[in-house]
Design a protein around this motif. Sequence first.
Motif, PDB file in Angstrom:
ATOM      1  N   GLU A  90       0.821  -1.201   0.000  1.00  0.00           N
ATOM      2  CA  GLU A  90       0.000   0.000   0.000  1.00  0.00           C
ATOM      3  C   GLU A  90       0.864   1.264   0.000  1.00  0.00           C
ATOM      4  O   GLU A  90       0.580   2.219  -0.718  1.00  0.00           O
ATOM      5  N   ARG A  94       0.944   3.968  -2.978  1.00  0.00           N
ATOM      6  CA  ARG A  94       0.649   5.376  -2.705  1.00  0.00           C
ATOM      7  C   ARG A  94       1.794   6.268  -3.185  1.00  0.00           C
ATOM      8  O   ARG A  94       1.570   7.322  -3.785  1.00  0.00           O
ATOM      9  N   GLU A  98       1.490   9.117  -6.005  1.00  0.00           N
ATOM     10  CA  GLU A  98       1.708  10.523  -5.672  1.00  0.00           C
ATOM     11  C   GLU A  98       2.938  11.127  -6.334  1.00  0.00           C
ATOM     12  O   GLU A  98       3.096  12.336  -6.342  1.00  0.00           O
TER      13      GLU A  98
END
Length: 122
Positions: A90, A94, A98
């Motif tokens: 995760e 992420r 980003e």
Amino acid sequence: MGFFTGFCSGFALTSSVLYLAVQAHRSNRLEQRQTIREQTRALNWVAESTGAYDRRLLPREDLLLMEQKATPPEPTLQDHLKHRWNQEVEGLARKAHESRWEDARHTAAKGWNSVVRFVKWE
């Protein structure tokens, strides 16, 4: 290596791999059988008419099963490792979501320029 030695080692390797595959399949099937039985028992418990309005009318063994299922099982090492793995994945997802390519290009260009400056001075 002779014919007999090669044949025996090949047979041993093949039979070992086959044995491990069969055992893994068997353990998966046993686990599936157990979960299906638990789900069937839970559905039958919900669907049966005895004690539908008042659970005090249920047989004592059903009440004991209900109390045992109410307590959550303790997490195992495998569950802990799965949780850690999912957290890592995760976080990486992420970070990839980003991040911007312009920033990566700018950082790479600055690094390249500093390497070129260092090489030219020496």
